[in-house]
Write an enzyme that holds these catalytic residues in place. Structure first.
Site, mmCIF file in Angstrom:
data_model
loop_
_atom_site.group_PDB
_atom_site.id
_atom_site.type_symbol
_atom_site.label_atom_id
_atom_site.label_comp_id
_atom_site.label_asym_id
_atom_site.label_seq_id
_atom_site.Cartn_x
_atom_site.Cartn_y
_atom_site.Cartn_z
ATOM 1 N N TYR A 55 0.855 -1.192 0.000
ATOM 2 C CA TYR A 55 0.000 0.000 0.000
ATOM 3 C C TYR A 55 0.889 1.239 0.000
ATOM 4 O O TYR A 55 1.861 1.328 0.761
ATOM 5 C CB TYR A 55 -0.897 0.021 1.254
ATOM 6 C CG TYR A 55 -1.671 1.310 1.401
ATOM 7 C CD1 TYR A 55 -2.948 1.416 0.877
ATOM 8 C CD2 TYR A 55 -1.105 2.432 2.020
ATOM 9 C CE1 TYR A 55 -3.660 2.605 0.965
ATOM 10 C CE2 TYR A 55 -1.807 3.627 2.109
ATOM 11 C CZ TYR A 55 -3.072 3.704 1.587
ATOM 12 O OH TYR A 55 -3.763 4.884 1.671
ATOM 13 N N GLU B 1 -3.782 7.381 -3.950
ATOM 14 C CA GLU B 1 -3.693 6.105 -3.251
ATOM 15 C C GLU B 1 -3.431 4.980 -4.244
ATOM 16 O O GLU B 1 -4.161 4.828 -5.219
ATOM 17 C CB GLU B 1 -5.006 5.860 -2.517
ATOM 18 C CG GLU B 1 -4.935 4.746 -1.504
ATOM 19 C CD GLU B 1 -6.238 4.618 -0.737
ATOM 20 O OE1 GLU B 1 -6.219 4.876 0.475
ATOM 21 O OE2 GLU B 1 -7.266 4.279 -1.346
#
Ligand code: GDP
Ligand code: MN
Length: 397
Positions: free
Chosen positions: A109, A197
């Site tokens: 991530y 993101e």
């Protein structure tokens, strides 16, 4: 403002962030054509909606031949996808991203957001990327690392190195990873993002470092500097009430309750939301009509507020400064005439031209419009009237 994954990937590509080859498709035939042009043995068919959680909801399919691509595409197009981010009503899939498959070795991530407390951009990373990142954030937040970025120096090499080490990348890909972070940060700043993101960022078996998913949000207040971003807007993904409000230069945010509020000034609008909560009500929206209201603007505000089926009363809370109470009062009367009042309206007017405003409302004597003595009285009655209206509707049904 939000855009689709394939649009985000196109922007990131321009900034040197590695993303899979692929293209958007609006029909099964187009999906097959894109897949054929890619020419890779594995092709991923991805639903494009402004919400995450698609993987778990069946919105990401792996195809091994053109027939499968067609089959998955016709299955997804037109379908309403319900993910943990869409709410129970879901979102209809109208576009697909068709891209080459990747040999995933591990999912990570990586994200950039603006941290309000420090007023800095913060980079966040974790080696526990993929579809469970919300769970990681909740249960093991220590597995998510952060680097706060000084706006004067920008993202420094020691920060990208420290993050890459903490995220536990293998030595062979370290340089690619730090470059990836740099490029993503540059895109974030250049495009005035509020969020960037990448989940998952993947390392492939071939040691490539790729953004397999990409989500960019943009600061609405900076959109005037980016007509190229504004052009990517997909109106079918947006709340029609918020769209209509933006067009009328009204600052409107849907809050989902049953007491609609029409207020001037953001501070008073927030105080109004608070006082409705204080009296046990649920505000339907935040609505700032601004300082230069016209009768037409007020009428449009009424149309937007009442188009929300959940709304059971309207609380008009105006402190006239530049705004004049007589204009607001005329706006309410005009709204009753051209839009019609479906629910009771409680008006608290004070400040500039308040006497004239009160007189207009009194003389017009519109059924269902009540004058409040003050803000407190107005909020209380707006909550009571919404509850009464709700039970009246329940009895009728
Ligand atoms: P989200 O669920 O809406 O966040 O959609 P993502 O784009 O993150 O996709 C969900 C998951 O699908 C990823 O975490 C991957 O595990 C998987 N996925 C996406 N693209 C590929 C691919 O090219 N190959 C493989 N094997 N899996 C993929
Ligand atoms: Mn994702």
């Amino acid at each position: 403002m939000n855009i689709h994954e394939y649009q985000s990937k196109q922007i990131l590509r321009e900034f040197g962030v590695k993303v899979p080859n692929g293209n958007a498709a609006f029909s099964p035939e187009e999906a097959a054509r894109v897949a054929k042009d890619l020419g890779t043995p594995v092709v991923v068919v991805k639903a494009q909606i402004h919400a995450g959680g698609r993987g778990k909801a069946g919105g990401v399919k792996i195809a091994h031949n053109i027939d499968e691509v067609k089959q998955f595409a016709s299955g997804l197009l037109g379908k309403v996808l319900v993910t943990h981010q869409t709410g129970p009503e879901g979102k209809q899939v109208n576009r697909l991203l068709i891209e080459e498959g990747s040999n995933i070795e591990k999912e990570y991530y990586l994200g950039f957001v603006i941290d309000r407390k420090t007023a800095q951009i913060v980079m966040m990373g974790s080696e526990e990327g993929g579809m469970e990142i919300e769970k990681v954030a909740e249960e093991t937040p220590e597995k998510i690392f952060k680097e706060y970025i000084d706006p004067v120096t920008g993202l420094m090499p020691f920060q990208t190195r420290r993050m890459a080490f903490r995220m536990n990348f293998k030595p062979e890909v370290m340089n690619k990873v730090t470059k990836f972070m740099d490029c993503l940060y540059k895109a974030f700043v250049a495009k005035d993002c509020s969020l960037a993101e990448i989940n998952p960022l993947v390392v492939t078996k071939e040691n490539d470092v790729i953004a397999l998913d990409a989500k960019l949000n943009f600061d609405d207040s900076a959109l005037f500097r980016h007509p190229e971003i504004e052009a990517l807007r997909d109106e079918s993904e947006e709340d029609p009430k918020e769209r209509a409000a933006a067009k009328a230069a009204l600052s409107y945010v849907n809050l989902g309750g049953d007491v609609a509020c029409m207020v001037n000034g953001a501070g008073l609008a927030m105080a109004t939301v608070d006082i409705i909560k204080y009296y046990g009500g649920e505000p339907a929206n935040f609505l700032d009509v601004g300082g230069d209201s016209t009768v037409e603007k007020i009428a449009e505000a009424f149309r937007i507020m009442q188009s929300d089926d959940q709304v059971h009363s309207v609380f008009v809370n105006i402190f006239g400064g530049i705004n004049k109470c007589d204009v607001i009062a005329s706006g309410i009367v005009e709204a009753a005439k051209v839009v019609g009042l479906r629910v009771p309206v409680i008006a608290r007017l004070d400040g500039t031209n308040v006497e004239a405003g009160r007189k207009i409302l009194k003389e017009a004597n519109v059924p269902g419009v009540y004058m409040a003595a003050d803000m407190d009285d107005g909020a209380k009655r707006a909550v009571e009237l919404a509850a009464a209206k709700k039970s009246e509707l329940r009895i009728k049904a």
